[in-house]
Scaffold this motif. Structure first.
Motif, mmCIF file in Angstrom:
data_model
loop_
_atom_site.group_PDB
_atom_site.id
_atom_site.type_symbol
_atom_site.label_atom_id
_atom_site.label_comp_id
_atom_site.label_asym_id
_atom_site.label_seq_id
_atom_site.Cartn_x
_atom_site.Cartn_y
_atom_site.Cartn_z
ATOM 1 N N ALA A 8 0.930 -1.205 -0.100
ATOM 2 C CA ALA A 8 -0.112 0.029 0.017
ATOM 3 C C ALA A 8 0.969 1.208 -0.003
ATOM 4 N N THR A 9 0.786 1.868 -1.069
ATOM 5 C CA THR A 9 1.653 3.089 -1.140
ATOM 6 C C THR A 9 0.885 4.459 -1.066
ATOM 7 N N ASP A 10 1.594 5.524 -0.608
ATOM 8 C CA ASP A 10 0.937 6.916 -0.751
ATOM 9 C C ASP A 10 1.847 7.828 -1.663
ATOM 10 N N GLY A 11 2.881 7.137 -2.251
ATOM 11 C CA GLY A 11 3.814 7.938 -3.015
ATOM 12 C C GLY A 11 4.581 8.882 -2.405
ATOM 13 N N THR A 12 4.594 8.789 -1.177
ATOM 14 C CA THR A 12 5.449 9.912 -0.408
ATOM 15 C C THR A 12 6.812 9.098 0.101
ATOM 16 N N MET A 32 3.883 -12.224 -6.656
ATOM 17 C CA MET A 32 3.341 -11.179 -7.360
ATOM 18 C C MET A 32 3.115 -9.982 -6.394
ATOM 19 N N LEU A 33 3.471 -8.911 -6.873
ATOM 20 C CA LEU A 33 3.408 -7.669 -6.017
ATOM 21 C C LEU A 33 2.068 -6.849 -6.715
ATOM 22 N N HIS A 34 1.201 -6.732 -5.589
ATOM 23 C CA HIS A 34 0.145 -5.857 -5.666
ATOM 24 C C HIS A 34 0.339 -4.520 -5.102
ATOM 25 N N ALA A 35 0.410 -3.574 -5.922
ATOM 26 C CA ALA A 35 0.703 -2.111 -5.744
ATOM 27 C C ALA A 35 -0.647 -1.580 -5.557
ATOM 28 N N LEU A 36 -1.049 -0.759 -4.473
ATOM 29 C CA LEU A 36 -2.440 -0.321 -4.359
ATOM 30 C C LEU A 36 -2.110 1.280 -3.673
ATOM 31 N N TYR A 37 -3.013 2.180 -4.285
ATOM 32 C CA TYR A 37 -2.993 3.418 -3.801
ATOM 33 C C TYR A 37 -4.276 3.764 -3.676
ATOM 34 N N ILE A 38 -4.775 4.393 -2.613
ATOM 35 C CA ILE A 38 -6.111 4.808 -2.410
ATOM 36 C C ILE A 38 -6.084 6.388 -2.412
ATOM 37 N N PRO A 59 -9.743 18.527 -6.825
ATOM 38 C CA PRO A 59 -8.915 17.795 -5.900
ATOM 39 C C PRO A 59 -8.931 16.309 -6.334
ATOM 40 N N GLU A 60 -10.160 15.490 -6.655
ATOM 41 C CA GLU A 60 -10.243 14.182 -7.010
ATOM 42 C C GLU A 60 -9.288 13.774 -8.221
ATOM 43 N N HIS A 61 -9.356 14.436 -9.109
ATOM 44 C CA HIS A 61 -8.489 14.198 -10.257
ATOM 45 C C HIS A 61 -7.124 14.317 -10.180
ATOM 46 N N GLY A 62 -6.843 15.210 -9.487
ATOM 47 C CA GLY A 62 -5.381 15.575 -8.905
ATOM 48 C C GLY A 62 -4.700 14.434 -8.193
ATOM 49 N N LEU A 63 -5.807 13.991 -6.978
ATOM 50 C CA LEU A 63 -5.198 12.710 -6.364
ATOM 51 C C LEU A 63 -5.128 11.511 -7.007
ATOM 52 N N GLU A 64 -5.940 11.354 -8.165
ATOM 53 C CA GLU A 64 -6.007 10.190 -8.916
ATOM 54 C C GLU A 64 -4.743 10.280 -9.871
ATOM 55 N N GLU A 65 -4.269 11.430 -10.378
ATOM 56 C CA GLU A 65 -3.043 11.522 -11.079
ATOM 57 C C GLU A 65 -1.907 11.261 -10.057
ATOM 58 N N ALA A 66 -1.889 11.631 -8.718
ATOM 59 C CA ALA A 66 -0.764 11.606 -8.064
ATOM 60 C C ALA A 66 -0.726 9.810 -7.773
ATOM 61 N N ILE A 110 0.942 -8.099 3.804
ATOM 62 C CA ILE A 110 0.830 -6.405 3.699
ATOM 63 C C ILE A 110 1.850 -5.636 3.997
ATOM 64 N N VAL A 111 2.432 -4.840 3.244
ATOM 65 C CA VAL A 111 3.638 -4.155 3.442
ATOM 66 C C VAL A 111 3.337 -2.642 3.483
ATOM 67 N N LEU A 112 3.537 -1.970 4.493
ATOM 68 C CA LEU A 112 3.402 -0.522 4.560
ATOM 69 C C LEU A 112 4.609 0.206 5.073
ATOM 70 N N GLY A 113 4.450 1.605 4.587
ATOM 71 C CA GLY A 113 5.547 2.369 5.141
ATOM 72 C C GLY A 113 5.131 3.349 6.250
ATOM 73 N N THR A 114 5.687 3.688 6.947
ATOM 74 C CA THR A 114 5.469 4.880 8.099
ATOM 75 C C THR A 114 6.709 5.760 8.388
ATOM 76 N N ARG A 115 6.259 7.056 9.006
ATOM 77 C CA ARG A 115 7.364 7.746 9.270
ATOM 78 C C ARG A 115 6.959 8.339 10.771
ATOM 79 N N ARG A 116 7.711 9.160 11.350
ATOM 80 C CA ARG A 116 7.372 9.705 12.610
ATOM 81 C C ARG A 116 6.639 10.815 12.352
ATOM 82 N N HIS A 117 5.458 10.901 12.921
ATOM 83 C CA HIS A 117 4.817 12.198 13.178
ATOM 84 C C HIS A 117 4.826 12.845 14.417
ATOM 85 N N PRO A 118 4.571 14.178 14.712
ATOM 86 C CA PRO A 118 4.285 14.665 15.820
ATOM 87 C C PRO A 118 3.235 13.923 16.725
#
Length: 148
Positions: A8-12, A32-38, A59-66, A110-118
């Motif tokens: 699951a990727t958010d592209g960040t 097989m690698l399943h790449a999922l963007y929500i 916004p919706e179109h922009g998020l779809e393109e991203a 399932i593989v997910l990324g995370t980073r530290r948030h405040p």
């Protein structure tokens, strides 16, 4: 051990190390690698539709393109490892869509990324990764990204 792996990727930046990890696992296990963007429906439904997202129309179109760009980037990185990728873009609540897709595609991991948030961010908005870990019936690997 793994035949189907869901990334699951958010592209960040938080997804970069997770992408490398998922591709490495898929390569190692000939999976097989399943790449999922929500596309988060809460994000685009909160706007009137007149705004732009990263200079894209609406916004919706922009998020779809991203999302399409993020998925394409995963496929591009996987090509060098001879890993086959199924790209999927969905709309909805990210944590729900990730868990639903994992069940529907019967993935093994399932593989997910995370980073530290405040702390304020986490208490206000929560974390997609935290929710997926709690809700998923599948094994979940969380790859922490160090942001310098």
């Amino acid at each position: 051990m793994y035949n189907d792996i869901l990334l699951a990727t958010d592209g960040t930046v938080a997804s970069e190390d997770a992408t490398a990890h998922a591709i490495g696992l898929a390569d190692l296990h000939d999976a097989m690698l399943h790449a999922l963007y929500i596309v988060d429906s809460d994000v685009y439904s909160a706007y009137s539709g007149d705004e732009y997202v990263d200079e894209r129309e609406g916004p919706e179109h922009g998020l779809e393109e991203a999302g399409e760009e993020a998925l394409s980037a995963v496929t591009g990185r996987a090509t060098g490892h001879d890993v086959e990728v199924i790209e999927t873009l969905r709309h909805g609540q990210p944590h729900e869509e990730i868990v639903d897709y994992a069940d529907e595609a019967d993935v093994d991991l399932i593989v997910l990324g995370t980073r530290r948030h405040p702390e304020e961010y986490r208490s206000l908005l929560g974390s997609v990764t935290d929710r997926v870990v709690r809700l998923a019936d599948k094994p979940v690997v969380v790859v922490k990204t160090r942001v310098e």
